[in-house]
Design a protein around this motif. Structure first.
Motif, PDB file in Angstrom:
ATOM      1  N   UNK A  20       1.005  -1.183   0.039  1.00 60.58           N
ATOM      2  CA  UNK A  20       0.016  -0.095   0.023  1.00 60.58           C
ATOM      3  C   UNK A  20       0.848   1.315  -0.008  1.00 60.58           C
ATOM      4  N   UNK A  21       0.124   2.476  -0.343  1.00 59.80           N
ATOM      5  CA  UNK A  21       0.972   3.643  -0.635  1.00 59.80           C
ATOM      6  C   UNK A  21       0.360   4.620   0.475  1.00 59.80           C
ATOM      7  N   UNK A  22       1.262   5.450   1.070  1.00 60.23           N
ATOM      8  CA  UNK A  22       0.786   6.667   1.945  1.00 60.23           C
ATOM      9  C   UNK A  22       0.077   7.500   0.858  1.00 60.23           C
ATOM     10  N   UNK A  23       0.503   7.744  -0.126  1.00 64.37           N
ATOM     11  CA  UNK A  23       0.163   9.002  -1.050  1.00 64.37           C
ATOM     12  C   UNK A  23      -1.364   8.450  -1.779  1.00 64.37           C
ATOM     13  N   UNK A  24      -2.580   9.158  -1.261  1.00 68.68           N
ATOM     14  CA  UNK A  24      -3.874   8.471  -1.929  1.00 68.68           C
ATOM     15  C   UNK A  24      -4.207   9.649  -2.832  1.00 68.68           C
ATOM     16  N   UNK A  25      -3.648  10.722  -3.164  1.00 68.92           N
ATOM     17  CA  UNK A  25      -3.824  11.804  -4.139  1.00 68.92           C
ATOM     18  C   UNK A  25      -5.481  12.278  -4.162  1.00 68.92           C
ATOM     19  N   UNK A  26      -5.873  11.705  -3.083  1.00 69.12           N
ATOM     20  CA  UNK A  26      -7.606  11.884  -2.899  1.00 69.12           C
ATOM     21  C   UNK A  26      -7.488  13.492  -2.294  1.00 69.12           C
ATOM     22  N   UNK A  27      -6.667  14.005  -1.607  1.00 68.80           N
ATOM     23  CA  UNK A  27      -6.831  15.614  -1.109  1.00 68.80           C
ATOM     24  C   UNK A  27      -6.373  16.594  -1.891  1.00 68.80           C
ATOM     25  N   UNK A  28      -5.991  16.175  -3.249  1.00 70.25           N
ATOM     26  CA  UNK A  28      -5.402  17.354  -4.037  1.00 70.25           C
ATOM     27  C   UNK A  28      -6.470  18.326  -4.424  1.00 70.25           C
ATOM     28  N   UNK A  29      -7.809  17.885  -4.313  1.00 69.95           N
ATOM     29  CA  UNK A  29      -8.757  19.116  -4.679  1.00 69.95           C
ATOM     30  C   UNK A  29      -9.256  20.021  -3.900  1.00 69.95           C
ATOM     31  N   UNK A  30      -8.476  19.786  -2.759  1.00 76.84           N
ATOM     32  CA  UNK A  30      -8.930  20.723  -1.609  1.00 76.84           C
ATOM     33  C   UNK A  30     -10.058  20.169  -0.714  1.00 76.84           C
TER      34      UNK A  30
END
Lengths: 138, 138, 138
Positions: B1-11
Motif C-alpha cells: 500500500x502507498x501513503x499517497x492517496x492523491x484524494x486530497x489534491x482537490x482541496x
C-alpha cells in the motif's frame, strides 16, 4: 487552591472580566501570546517571556518597544545584514528562527486588539529575534 | 500500500465518511489534535498520545476525563500551587509549558465539535500538563 | 540597511506588490509556510527549506512535486507501511512527526492560494516526512 476551575467547560471563558467565546478571536490572540511566551522560554529568553505577560496585562508597552528598538540598533551596528533569505545552520539560530515565526503568528492574531502598540511591539520583537539568530549564526 | 492517496489534491478531504473542506473548521480541529499528539510525543507522554487518537475516534472520553481528574487531584496534593504566572527554568518544564499551550490551541479549535466532552478532556489535559511542569520545576 | 521597515505597523502588509491585511488569509498562509521552513530547519532538512522559499516565490513547483513523488516511491519500496497510527519512540522520528503536522497546517492554510500545485506539493511533503519518520523509527 485548585488549577481546575471547570468554568471553561461550556465553551466560554473570561477576558478582563468579560465573557468571551473560547473559539473566538480574542482568546485566539491571547492563547497565541501564551504560546509565544512558552517558546521564548524554550530558547531561554526569560525577560521577554515576562514582557509578554506584562503586554497581555497592557503594562508599559511603549517602554518595551523603545527598549527593543535600542537593542535592534545595537545589533544592526554589530552585524552585516543582507537582503536575502538565510538558511540558518547553527542549532541555536535554527531555534530562534522558529521562535521568530511564532512571534509573527502572534502578531497576525493580535490585529484583533484595539491597542496597536501590541502589534508594534511584536513587529520589533520578530526583528530583534531575527538579529539574535544572525548573531548566533556568525 | 502507498501513503499517497492523491484524494486530497482537490482541496477536499474525508472525515468519518463525509466530504469536508481541507481549509474548513473540522479539519483545522482534527489537524490541531494531530499536532497535539505529535508534541506530546516530543516530551515522551506516549499514553496521552494514544488518548488523543482515541478521542479523535470518539472512544471512552468520559473515562479519560476521570483519569485526568484523579491525576490532577494527586498532583495538587503533592505540589504547592500559587496563583501567579510562573517562568519555568527547568528544561523539561519549559517544554511541558509549551506543550500546554498547544493543548490550549487544540481546545480552542475543538469548540467546533458537537461533543463537548472533547473540550472538557482538553481543558483537564492542559491543567494536568501545567502541574507536570510545576513538578519538574521543583 | 535596517531590518525594521515600520511599514507593517498600521496592520497592513505587502504581498507581491499588493497591500494585504496582516490579519488576513493570505498572510496567514505565507506566515505558516515561513513557520514550516523554520521547523524544517530544526530537523536539518535544509534543501526542503529552500524549496519552501522557492514555492513562496512560485518557482518550479511541478518539478519539486515530481522529485518528492520519486523519493516517496523509493522509501515505500524500502519500508513496510502499515495502515495504522504509529506512536514514534525514536527521538528524531518524534521530531519529524511533529514537523509533519506543521506541514499539514501549512497545507490547510494554503487552500487560499489560487495555484493548487502548492497544495499538492505540501500534501506530498507530509507523506515524505511521515516516511522519513518511519525510516528513523526502524
Amino acid at each position: 487552591m485548585s488549577v481546575t476551575t471547570k468554568k471553561g467547560d461550556g465553551g466560554m471563558s473570561e477576558y478582563f472580566g468579560k465573557k468571551v467565546s473560547k473559539g473566538g478571536k480574542i482568546l485566539e490572540a491571547v492563547g497565541t501570546l501564551d504560546e509565544l511566551q512558552a517558546v521564548l522560554g524554550l530558547v531561554g529568553l526569560e525577560k521577554l517571556q515576562n514582557d509578554i505577560y506584562e503586554i497581555m496585562g497592557k503594562k508599559d508597552i511603549l517602554v518595551k518597544i523603545e527598549n527593543l528598538e535600542n537593542e535592534i540598533n545595537k545589533l544592526e551596528k554589530e552585524l552585516k545584514i543582507e537582503n536575502k533569505f538565510v538558511i540558518f545552520k547553527n542549532e541555536k539560530a535554527t531555534k530562534l528562527n522558529w521562535v521568530r515565526t511564532v512571534v509573527r503568528r502572534a502578531e497576525r492574531r493580535s490585529t484583533i486588539f484595539k491597542d496597536k502598540n501590541i502589534l508594534i511591539f511584536l513587529n520589533r520583537l520578530s526583528d530583534f529575534i531575527y538579529l539574535l539568530a544572525l548573531k548566533e549564526e556568525k
